[in-house]
Scaffold this active site. Structure first.
Site, PDB file in Angstrom:
ATOM      1  CG  ASP A   1      18.962 -16.959  30.151  1.00 47.28           C
ATOM      2  OD1 ASP A   1      18.022 -16.165  30.126  1.00 47.28           O
ATOM      3  OD2 ASP A   1      19.455 -17.455  29.115  1.00 47.28           O
TER       4      ASP A   1
ATOM      5  CG  HIS B   1      17.980 -17.425  25.582  1.00 43.06           C
ATOM      6  ND1 HIS B   1      18.090 -16.774  26.782  1.00 43.06           N
ATOM      7  CD2 HIS B   1      17.553 -16.479  24.695  1.00 43.06           C
ATOM      8  CE1 HIS B   1      17.771 -15.508  26.637  1.00 43.06           C
ATOM      9  NE2 HIS B   1      17.426 -15.302  25.373  1.00 43.06           N
TER      10      HIS B   1
END
Ligand code: NAX
Length: 328
Positions: A159, A187
């Site tokens: 990410d 996440h």
């Protein structure tokens, strides 16, 4: 020559591992001076396929690859492991709720946590990639009472790297010119990619970008939804980029973050930034000499506070669910 470092990878016949193992063997994980011994763990059904992957690894004739062991038994797979990258997980299938996913993964990470506790090396460092990564890491940590809790981490570096890529595209800067990005929280789509402290060639990224609508309406949702966009385009979930991020995570943890920069890792909270202690949540961290530290004292504005709290609330819900199920 240095003694080989033992790296255990689970889900070793899967698509992320197919991108990961060859880079570990090539020296990308720990540097070109450190030989590695791979211990590959799979389910019984996938061991045959894993034998093929092991043959390909042999055929790479990697100078740093000191050996390959294959197993379908976690008790063997984590024996002497210095680094464990837990990629294997029960995938989400059609009609499965997040709670079903948590329940399906509970036994896997309970067993692996216990096996790590019993058999891994003293200096074991664990990275969980398999989803739901933060909570799977929480389960493994909870089942390894003799291992310092801080050795259990989860992957949000993908990410983080996705956020860098978006800023690079927007500003025309190189990825290497972008620093101090933060991914907070889980996440999952609730994560908060934060540009407040980010810099582009040393200048405030928000000033360089000068487009707050782009940040809220494009940047944040694009990073949050990037996994879904990859599935749509590729017909399969992110694999090589996830493998690359896993390499970055362990590389920086062991060898250190660049001076003046930090990275994002999901680590057990020490209570910083209002995140409940023990929850495995993504933070900005610096790493040095094999230890990470959460970057202290960053100013958190109202917008950031709401976004962080939202993602942390999701993590608290996941934690409570797996505690109720008896996995932690
Ligand atoms: P694959 O289905 O290709 O491979 C997973 C492998 O794990 C399979 O070969 C399976 O047999 C094995 N496995 C399942 N249970 C196991 C167990 N108990 N012990 C050992 N091996 C086991 O999936 P892949 O695309 O490689 O993705 C793996 C995981 O990464 C998934 O959970 C996925 O959701 C997660 N991801 C996490 C990301 C992150 O940034 N944290 C991004 C990429 C990816 O979505």
């Amino acid at each position: 020559n240095a003694a080989p470092v033992t790296v255990t990878v689970t889900g070793a016949a899967g698509q992320i591992a197919y991108g990961l193992l060859f880079r570990i063997a090539s020296g990308a994980l720990l540097g070109s001076d450190t030989p590695v011994r791979l211990r590959l763990l799979e389910t019984p059904a996938a061991v045959g396929s894993l034998e093929g992957v092991a043959m390909e690894l042999e055929d790479g004739a990697f100078p740093l690859l000191a050996g390959i062991d294959i197993s379908d038994d976690p008790w063997i797979g984590f024996d002497g492991a210095n680094i464990a990258i837990l990629v294997g997980a029960r995938p989400r299938t059609a009609g499965m709720e997040r709670s079903d996913l948590l329940a399906a993964n509970g036994p896997i990470f309970t067993d692996q946590g216990a096996a790590i506790n019993a058999n891994a090396a003293e200096d074991i460092r664990v990275l969980v990639v398999g989803n739901p990564a933060n909570t799977n890491a929480f389960i493994a940590m909870s089942n390894a009472p003799d291992v310092p809790a801080g050795r259990f981490t989860a992957l949000t570096r993908l990410d983080h790297n996705r956020a860098i890529a978006q800023v690079a595209e927007k500003t025309g800067a190189a990825a290497a010119d972008i620093a101090r990005i933060i991914v907070w929280g889980n996440h999952s789509a609730t994560q908060y990619p934060d540009l407040t402290h980010a810099t582009v060639r040393g200048r405030s990224a928000l000033e360089v970008i000068d487009d707050s609508a782009w940040v809220t309406d494009h940047f944040i949702p694009t990073v949050q939804q990037r996994g879904t966009a990859i599935i749509k385009a590729r017909g399969a979930s992110s694999a090589a980029s996830a493998a690359s991020a896993a390499i970055d995570h362990i590389h920086d943890w062991v060898l250190g973050t660049a001076p003046g920069d930090w990275t994002s890792m999901a680590v057990p909270s020490d209570g910083s930034y209002g995140v409940p202690e023990g929850l495995i949540s993504s933070f900005p961290v610096t790493c040095s000499r094999g230890e990470y530290a959460v970057v202290p004292d960053l100013e958190i504005g109202e917008f950031a506070r709401t976004r962080i709290d939202h993602s942390v609330a999701e993590l608290v819900g996941e934690r409570d669910a797996v505690i109720d199920l008896g996995y932690a």
